[in-house]
Design a protein around this motif. Structure first.
Motif: not given
Length: 113
Positions: A44-67
């Protein structure tokens, strides 16, 4: 942020790819741990870490798209398109891994040795 240069967009793309790749690695580790009947809390810890990483990637994408939306002279690069493709592919892998592990746990709880 204003106008996003190609260099900034490509740097963001590399960060998206790196975070998404880290997510994939955590997912792979979780699957292997399940196959070896390792501690469910560690899985479950690995799954949590995976979710955190994909969230970071998604936030970067969203910021670039908004800009880029705010700019009439919107630019994109092949690398950013690749990063978006990678992100969505690994997001699907995250969803599938979660489903597979839920099914595995359900089946495992019903099997008595």
């Amino acid at each position: 942020m204003g106008i996003v240069s190609k260099e900034e967009l490509n740097n963001a793309a590399m960060q998206i790819i790196l975070h998404a790749g880290d997510c994939r690695n955590y997912l792979s580790e979780a699957i292997h741990m399940s196959e070896n009947d390792e501690d469910i809390l560690m899985i479950d810890l690995k799954l949590k870490e995976a979710k955190e990483e994909i969230t970071k990637a998604h936030k970067i994408q969203t910021e670039m798209i908004q800009n880029t939306i705010e700019n009439d002279d919107m630019i994109t690069t092949l690398l950013f398109t690749h990063a978006q493709d990678t992100l969505m592919t690994i997001y699907s892998e995250l969803n599938m891994t979660n489903s597979i592990l839920r099914l595995y746990r359900k089946l495992n709880s019903k099997v008595t040795i």
